[in-house]
Design a protein around this motif. Sequence first.
Motif, PDB file in Angstrom:
ATOM      1  N   SER A  53     101.355  54.527  49.375  1.00  0.00           N
ATOM      2  CA  SER A  53     100.610  55.434  48.487  1.00  0.00           C
ATOM      3  C   SER A  53     101.381  56.739  48.495  1.00  0.00           C
ATOM      4  O   SER A  53     102.120  57.039  49.418  1.00  0.00           O
ATOM      5  CB  SER A  53      99.187  55.700  48.914  1.00  0.00           C
ATOM      6  N   TYR A  54     101.166  57.517  47.425  1.00  0.00           N
ATOM      7  CA  TYR A  54     101.983  58.690  47.174  1.00  0.00           C
ATOM      8  C   TYR A  54     101.107  59.918  47.015  1.00  0.00           C
ATOM      9  O   TYR A  54     100.104  59.872  46.309  1.00  0.00           O
ATOM     10  CB  TYR A  54     102.821  58.463  45.916  1.00  0.00           C
ATOM     11  N   ALA A  55     101.515  61.018  47.669  1.00  0.00           N
ATOM     12  CA  ALA A  55     100.768  62.269  47.586  1.00  0.00           C
ATOM     13  C   ALA A  55     101.604  63.300  46.843  1.00  0.00           C
ATOM     14  O   ALA A  55     102.830  63.336  46.979  1.00  0.00           O
ATOM     15  CB  ALA A  55     100.431  62.783  48.982  1.00  0.00           C
ATOM     16  N   GLY A  56     100.913  64.109  46.066  1.00  0.00           N
ATOM     17  CA  GLY A  56     101.563  65.221  45.386  1.00  0.00           C
ATOM     18  C   GLY A  56     100.590  66.377  45.349  1.00  0.00           C
ATOM     19  O   GLY A  56      99.372  66.160  45.269  1.00  0.00           O
ATOM     20  N   GLY A  57     101.108  67.595  45.413  1.00  0.00           N
ATOM     21  CA  GLY A  57     100.205  68.734  45.364  1.00  0.00           C
ATOM     22  C   GLY A  57     100.922  70.012  45.672  1.00  0.00           C
ATOM     23  O   GLY A  57     102.115  70.158  45.387  1.00  0.00           O
ATOM     24  N   LEU A  58     100.174  70.931  46.266  1.00  0.00           N
ATOM     25  CA  LEU A  58     100.680  72.280  46.502  1.00  0.00           C
ATOM     26  C   LEU A  58     100.381  72.718  47.924  1.00  0.00           C
ATOM     27  O   LEU A  58      99.323  72.393  48.465  1.00  0.00           O
ATOM     28  CB  LEU A  58     100.011  73.243  45.517  1.00  0.00           C
ATOM     29  N   LEU A  59     101.332  73.448  48.492  1.00  0.00           N
ATOM     30  CA  LEU A  59     101.202  73.912  49.867  1.00  0.00           C
ATOM     31  C   LEU A  59     101.624  75.373  49.946  1.00  0.00           C
ATOM     32  O   LEU A  59     102.686  75.742  49.440  1.00  0.00           O
ATOM     33  CB  LEU A  59     102.094  73.063  50.781  1.00  0.00           C
ATOM     34  N   ASN A  60     100.778  76.191  50.579  1.00  0.00           N
ATOM     35  CA  ASN A  60     101.127  77.578  50.863  1.00  0.00           C
ATOM     36  C   ASN A  60     101.832  77.570  52.218  1.00  0.00           C
ATOM     37  O   ASN A  60     101.220  77.237  53.233  1.00  0.00           O
ATOM     38  CB  ASN A  60      99.878  78.452  50.901  1.00  0.00           C
ATOM     39  N   GLY A  66      96.349  74.271  51.064  1.00  0.00           N
ATOM     40  CA  GLY A  66      96.841  73.595  49.874  1.00  0.00           C
ATOM     41  C   GLY A  66      95.892  72.507  49.425  1.00  0.00           C
ATOM     42  O   GLY A  66      94.817  72.319  49.994  1.00  0.00           O
ATOM     43  N   ILE A  67      96.334  71.799  48.397  1.00  0.00           N
ATOM     44  CA  ILE A  67      95.530  70.707  47.872  1.00  0.00           C
ATOM     45  C   ILE A  67      96.470  69.599  47.422  1.00  0.00           C
ATOM     46  O   ILE A  67      97.549  69.857  46.885  1.00  0.00           O
ATOM     47  CB  ILE A  67      94.589  71.179  46.736  1.00  0.00           C
ATOM     48  N   GLU A 104      92.651  59.749  46.286  1.00  0.00           N
ATOM     49  CA  GLU A 104      92.094  60.683  47.273  1.00  0.00           C
ATOM     50  C   GLU A 104      92.427  62.113  46.855  1.00  0.00           C
ATOM     51  O   GLU A 104      93.466  62.346  46.248  1.00  0.00           O
ATOM     52  CB  GLU A 104      92.755  60.510  48.655  1.00  0.00           C
ATOM     53  N   ILE A 105      91.566  63.031  47.253  1.00  0.00           N
ATOM     54  CA  ILE A 105      91.863  64.459  47.163  1.00  0.00           C
ATOM     55  C   ILE A 105      91.740  65.012  48.585  1.00  0.00           C
ATOM     56  O   ILE A 105      90.774  64.710  49.296  1.00  0.00           O
ATOM     57  CB  ILE A 105      90.876  65.206  46.221  1.00  0.00           C
ATOM     58  N   THR A 106      92.724  65.788  49.001  1.00  0.00           N
ATOM     59  CA  THR A 106      92.708  66.420  50.321  1.00  0.00           C
ATOM     60  C   THR A 106      92.894  67.919  50.134  1.00  0.00           C
ATOM     61  O   THR A 106      93.817  68.348  49.445  1.00  0.00           O
ATOM     62  CB  THR A 106      93.836  65.865  51.216  1.00  0.00           C
TER      63      THR A 106
END
Length: 177
Positions: A53-60, A66-67, A104-106
């Motif tokens: 599975s693959y995650a993508g998003g944003l990180l401070n 992040g999300i 999923e949302i994290t």
Amino acid sequence: GGGPVQPNLTTASTIQFWGLVDGSLETYTAGGGSTMAATGKDSTLGPDSTTASYAGGLLNTLDMSGIFATVGTLKYPNASTPAEANFLALFAPGNLTYTAKIAEITLRTAMGGVWSTTAGSQTGSTFEITQSASTGTPAAPKVKAVIKFTCKVYNTANPTQSKAITQGIMVAEFSGK
């Protein structure tokens, strides 16, 4: 009525998140100071194939908040990269049901907390990929996707605590390599 209006984001938009978390507007934009786009992969090695599975998003990078969205799963031969067409098909526009490793949302908080859709009920929640576009190559597949969502994220350390995310929209990049 007044209040924040969800922006109209496309695959041409900057990688970003916009949404209401417990009614308060939260945004992350890649390239905005310490905030960067981030990708990840969670894979399980089988006897002859890998399931990922693959995650993508944003990180401070300053406070590690992040999300992330996770989309899966894809099965492909061990020691290889998934076929580009198969990887892109995983992100075809449509609705997904919140399930661990599938959708999923994290949410990560500045205090190191991890809040996830997998830790509790998602009755009435939505997760829709509205657009996707290839941003990679056959040897290194990548996709940029627009995901609209509403959900409840639960504190993984204390699942009795939850936050509601409404009017969520994210532009994220996912890497198949």
